[in-house]
Design a protein around this motif. Structure first.
Motif, PDB file in Angstrom:
ATOM      1  N   TYR A  81       0.853  -1.183   0.000  1.00 31.50           N
ATOM      2  CA  TYR A  81       0.000   0.000   0.000  1.00 31.50           C
ATOM      3  C   TYR A  81       0.890   1.235   0.000  1.00 31.50           C
ATOM      4  N   VAL A  82       0.513   2.190  -0.833  1.00 30.49           N
ATOM      5  CA  VAL A  82       1.245   3.450  -0.921  1.00 30.49           C
ATOM      6  C   VAL A  82       0.238   4.595  -0.802  1.00 30.49           C
ATOM      7  N   PHE A  83       0.759   5.765  -0.455  1.00 35.20           N
ATOM      8  CA  PHE A  83      -0.124   6.942  -0.383  1.00 35.20           C
ATOM      9  C   PHE A  83      -0.623   7.289  -1.778  1.00 35.20           C
ATOM     10  N   VAL A  84      -1.851   7.685  -1.848  1.00 34.13           N
ATOM     11  CA  VAL A  84      -2.443   8.078  -3.127  1.00 34.13           C
ATOM     12  C   VAL A  84      -1.910   9.452  -3.500  1.00 34.13           C
ATOM     13  N   THR A  85      -1.298   9.537  -4.688  1.00 34.16           N
ATOM     14  CA  THR A  85      -0.782  10.805  -5.208  1.00 34.16           C
ATOM     15  C   THR A  85      -1.179  10.906  -6.676  1.00 34.16           C
ATOM     16  N   GLU A  86      -0.788  12.015  -7.303  1.00 34.01           N
ATOM     17  CA  GLU A  86      -1.077  12.165  -8.733  1.00 34.01           C
ATOM     18  C   GLU A  86      -0.332  11.105  -9.542  1.00 34.01           C
ATOM     19  N   ASP A  87       0.901  10.765  -9.075  1.00 39.56           N
ATOM     20  CA  ASP A  87       1.679   9.748  -9.790  1.00 39.56           C
ATOM     21  C   ASP A  87       1.206   8.339  -9.473  1.00 39.56           C
ATOM     22  N   ASN A  88       0.570   8.164  -8.290  1.00 40.68           N
ATOM     23  CA  ASN A  88       0.127   6.837  -7.888  1.00 40.68           C
ATOM     24  C   ASN A  88      -1.365   6.852  -7.536  1.00 40.68           C
ATOM     25  N   PRO A  89      -2.211   7.039  -8.507  1.00 39.84           N
ATOM     26  CA  PRO A  89      -3.646   6.990  -8.238  1.00 39.84           C
ATOM     27  C   PRO A  89      -4.077   5.542  -8.054  1.00 39.84           C
ATOM     28  N   PRO A  90      -5.248   5.305  -7.516  1.00 42.38           N
ATOM     29  CA  PRO A  90      -5.748   3.937  -7.412  1.00 42.38           C
ATOM     30  C   PRO A  90      -5.788   3.275  -8.796  1.00 42.38           C
ATOM     31  N   ASN A  91      -5.344   2.045  -8.843  1.00 41.05           N
ATOM     32  CA  ASN A  91      -5.256   1.308 -10.112  1.00 41.05           C
ATOM     33  C   ASN A  91      -6.639   0.816 -10.494  1.00 41.05           C
ATOM     34  N   PRO A  92      -7.218   1.344 -11.579  1.00 38.01           N
ATOM     35  CA  PRO A  92      -8.571   0.924 -11.964  1.00 38.01           C
ATOM     36  C   PRO A  92      -8.643  -0.546 -12.340  1.00 38.01           C
ATOM     37  N   TYR A  93      -7.511  -1.138 -12.715  1.00 35.19           N
ATOM     38  CA  TYR A  93      -7.512  -2.543 -13.140  1.00 35.19           C
ATOM     39  C   TYR A  93      -7.498  -3.489 -11.957  1.00 35.19           C
ATOM     40  N   LEU A  94      -7.458  -2.900 -10.733  1.00 40.01           N
ATOM     41  CA  LEU A  94      -7.517  -3.721  -9.519  1.00 40.01           C
ATOM     42  C   LEU A  94      -8.807  -3.448  -8.739  1.00 40.01           C
ATOM     43  N   SER A  95      -9.782  -2.870  -9.369  1.00 40.16           N
ATOM     44  CA  SER A  95     -11.017  -2.499  -8.672  1.00 40.16           C
ATOM     45  C   SER A  95     -11.772  -3.721  -8.175  1.00 40.16           C
ATOM     46  N   HIS A  96     -11.522  -4.877  -8.776  1.00 38.20           N
ATOM     47  CA  HIS A  96     -12.217  -6.090  -8.367  1.00 38.20           C
ATOM     48  C   HIS A  96     -11.643  -6.682  -7.081  1.00 38.20           C
ATOM     49  N   ILE A  97     -10.529  -6.127  -6.619  1.00 40.86           N
ATOM     50  CA  ILE A  97      -9.878  -6.665  -5.426  1.00 40.86           C
ATOM     51  C   ILE A  97     -10.440  -5.963  -4.187  1.00 40.86           C
ATOM     52  N   PRO A  98     -10.936  -6.717  -3.226  1.00 40.58           N
ATOM     53  CA  PRO A  98     -11.404  -6.098  -1.977  1.00 40.58           C
ATOM     54  C   PRO A  98     -10.264  -5.368  -1.278  1.00 40.58           C
ATOM     55  N   ASN A  99     -10.620  -4.331  -0.598  1.00 39.80           N
ATOM     56  CA  ASN A  99      -9.623  -3.568   0.165  1.00 39.80           C
ATOM     57  C   ASN A  99      -8.523  -3.000  -0.708  1.00 39.80           C
ATOM     58  N   ARG A 100      -8.885  -2.684  -1.974  1.00 40.35           N
ATOM     59  CA  ARG A 100      -7.879  -2.028  -2.812  1.00 40.35           C
ATOM     60  C   ARG A 100      -7.474  -0.694  -2.202  1.00 40.35           C
ATOM     61  N   ASP A 101      -8.454   0.044  -1.632  1.00 39.32           N
ATOM     62  CA  ASP A 101      -8.193   1.359  -1.053  1.00 39.32           C
ATOM     63  C   ASP A 101      -8.458   1.317   0.453  1.00 39.32           C
ATOM     64  N   LEU A 102      -7.587   1.980   1.201  1.00 37.87           N
ATOM     65  CA  LEU A 102      -7.710   2.046   2.657  1.00 37.87           C
ATOM     66  C   LEU A 102      -7.496   3.483   3.119  1.00 37.87           C
ATOM     67  N   THR A 103      -8.007   3.759   4.322  1.00 43.46           N
ATOM     68  CA  THR A 103      -7.766   5.074   4.940  1.00 43.46           C
ATOM     69  C   THR A 103      -7.081   4.846   6.283  1.00 43.46           C
ATOM     70  N   THR A 104      -6.030   5.582   6.498  1.00 41.10           N
ATOM     71  CA  THR A 104      -5.300   5.423   7.754  1.00 41.10           C
ATOM     72  C   THR A 104      -6.091   6.073   8.883  1.00 41.10           C
ATOM     73  N   THR A 105      -5.695   5.816  10.118  1.00 39.41           N
ATOM     74  CA  THR A 105      -6.369   6.393  11.290  1.00 39.41           C
ATOM     75  C   THR A 105      -6.245   7.907  11.316  1.00 39.41           C
ATOM     76  N   SER A 106      -5.218   8.387  10.576  1.00 35.47           N
ATOM     77  CA  SER A 106      -5.051   9.839  10.522  1.00 35.47           C
ATOM     78  C   SER A 106      -5.781  10.447   9.333  1.00 35.47           C
ATOM     79  N   GLY A 107      -6.510   9.576   8.550  1.00 36.47           N
ATOM     80  CA  GLY A 107      -7.305  10.078   7.441  1.00 36.47           C
ATOM     81  C   GLY A 107      -6.586  10.110   6.106  1.00 36.47           C
ATOM     82  N   GLU A 108      -5.394   9.578   6.002  1.00 42.58           N
ATOM     83  CA  GLU A 108      -4.668   9.589   4.717  1.00 42.58           C
ATOM     84  C   GLU A 108      -5.103   8.391   3.878  1.00 42.58           C
ATOM     85  N   LYS A 109      -5.179   8.621   2.548  1.00 39.44           N
ATOM     86  CA  LYS A 109      -5.637   7.607   1.618  1.00 39.44           C
ATOM     87  C   LYS A 109      -4.466   6.720   1.169  1.00 39.44           C
TER      88      LYS A 109
END
Length: 492
Positions: free
Chosen positions: A67-95
């Motif tokens: 898992y990496v921080f979401v940035t302009e260079d590293n947006p969520p990969n649309p080709y992995l949308s079928h994977i559960p928990n592709r995106d997470l939010t940290t306790t501090s609110g970072e994507k």
């Protein structure tokens, strides 16, 4: 001496050619190995780069992705949308977003190249991400992977206007790959794609050129040093031969002064000896060839006659060639006797005179114990027989005799071999019998004889074979007729 110089020149030239060829072959072989080595180094470089990328990919796969921080260079990969928990939010609110092994490897290959400019590319014929699209070469190799057991492939060719090595190794489906690629329909063990490594060959070609220049320079130096050493040795040997030649000339002049009584110098005598020995074979050759022409003119020529006369010609030509060596061997001090059957030696002699015997209507009587063996020089003995036979033949022609007999008899007597050569040509005048072995003594016209034949025969038997030869006149009966002729008795 001239022969020795010629042999020296030929030997030096031959060795120089061999030396040049050997070093040329060595240089070519080393050049080939340099090409092979540099290509192999480039291939190993590509394989190492692949293994490095593969190890990184395995590490990511082992952890199920990172898992990496979401940035302009590293947006969520649309080709992995079928994977559960592709995106997470940290306790501090970072994507955070999941990067799978292929995604991380592509980013690594895109943003970080090796020290020699190698570039990697992960690709497949069934893409999740269109950015991983294969080029034409990669498609060709991927098809090989799918259609054959081949799992790696490399090729050196002009790629993007420069020489490159391109290497690809297949990616095989494993259990940890199913998380992202299950929906593409792959099974465990299937080839789902490959990783290609592209390496510019400029650095390796520069190293190749440098090594080849070094090899060429070192071989040229070795070649020059070898030739210089060879030339020095050649000159030393040549100088030695020239010194020996000068000494030989001085000795030759001294011999000429000591032999003023002789009509010819040493070389002239040798030529005379050879000329004397050659007269009969040349006559036989001429007779044989003339017989063929006559037979052809009267349409009587047969294959057997041609073969017989060709054999006679060939034998006499061989004898002409052998004569020179025989005389040379006669004056050498290091010659060796050999054991041989006398009857075979005499048969060789009869083969040589066959044409002369037939042409001059000579009857040859042969009485030799086939068990007799002698230790002597066979060619020199044949020369002796030939000299005596030639004298008999000439006498037959001079006296125009109808019955022409030449008898050869050999037997053992007190552990010595006795050879008797007898003709019916009337014998030798008693007043000249003591002189027949003197050099240049001849009763024939100069054009018919040189007086060397019997002199050389005497030297061969007495000096060369340590035997004895005598001549006497003898009367004998032959088929009811009383004949008289010269009897030569050789004991060895």
């Amino acid at each position: 001496m001239i022969k020795n110089k010629k042999r020296l020149n030929i030997s030096f030239l031959t060795l120089a050619i061999i030396w040049i060829l050997a070093l040329s072959i060595s240089a070519l072989y080393n050049s080939f190995n340099i090409d092979k080595k540099q290509d192999q180094l480039a291939l190993e470089h590509a394989k190492n780069a692949f293994e490095k990328d593969l190890m990184f990919r395995k590490w990511v796969a082992m952890h199920g992705g990172v898992y990496v921080f979401v940035t302009e260079d590293n947006p969520p990969n649309p080709y992995l949308s079928h994977i559960p928990n592709r995106d997470l939010t940290t306790t501090s609110g970072e994507k955070l977003t999941l990067m799978n092994p292929a995604y991380t490897l592509r980013e690594l290959m895109t943003k970080f190249t090796g020290m020699y400019g190698e570039k990697g590319h992960i690709t497949s014929l069934k893409l999740l991400n269109p950015m991983n699209k294969a080029d034409s070469w990669e498609k060709k190799v991927l098809k090989k992977f799918h259609n054959t057991p081949l799992r790696e492939y490399h090729e050196i060719y002009k790629y993007k206007d420069e020489k490159h090595l391109r290497y690809m190794k297949a990616l095989v489906m494993k259990p940890d790959c199913m998380k992202c690629h299950r929906e593409q329909g792959y099974d465990i063990g299937d080839v789902r794609g490959g990783v290609s490594i592209t390496i510019p060959m400029a650095k390796y070609d520069d190293d190749r050129k440098l090594e080849k220049n070094n090899i060429l320079f070192s071989h040229l130096m070795i070649l020059l040093v070898g030739l210089i050493i060879g030339i020095l040795i050649y000159r030393k040997i040549k100088n030695k031969l020239e010194e020996e030649e000068i000494l030989e000339k001085k000795l030759h002049k001294k011999d000429k002064l000591l032999q003023e009584q002789m009509k010819l110098a040493s070389m002239g005598e040798m030529i005379g000896n050879i000329a004397h020995q050659w007269r009969q074979p040349l006559s036989v050759i001429s007779t044989a060839s003339s017989s063929i022409q006559v037979k052809k003119e009267f349409h009587m020529l047969t294959d057997e006659f041609i073969e017989e006369n060709c054999e006679i010609i060939n034998n006499n030509v061989n004898y002409l060639s052998q004569t020179i060596d025989d005389f040379k061997n006669f004056i050498k001090k290091d010659k060796k006797r050999i054991h041989f059957k006398l009857v075979e030696n005499m048969e060789n002699f009869l083969t040589l005179i066959k044409g002369a015997v037939n042409n001059n209507h000579i009857t040859v009587e042969l009485d030799i114990d086939p068990s007799i063996e002698v230790e002597a020089f066979p060619n020199e003995l044949i020369q002796c027989y030939m000299n005596i036979f030639n004298n008999s033949k000439d006498e037959f022609k001079i006296k125009n005799m109808k019955l022409r007999l030449f008898s050869i008899k050999a037997y053992k007597e007190n552990e010595k071999t006795v050879i008797e050569l007898l003709d019916n040509a009337g014998g030798i005048p008693e007043e000249i019998l003591p002189k027949i072995y003197d050099p240049y003594f001849s009763t024939k016209f100069e054009s018919k004889g040189t007086g060397i034949g019997l002199h050389m025969t005497y030297n061969i038997i007495v000096q060369g074979l340590r035997g004895n030869i005598t001549a006497q006149n003898k009367e004998f009966e032959y088929k009811g007729k009383t004949c008289k002729g010269a009897l030569f008795t050789i004991k060895i």
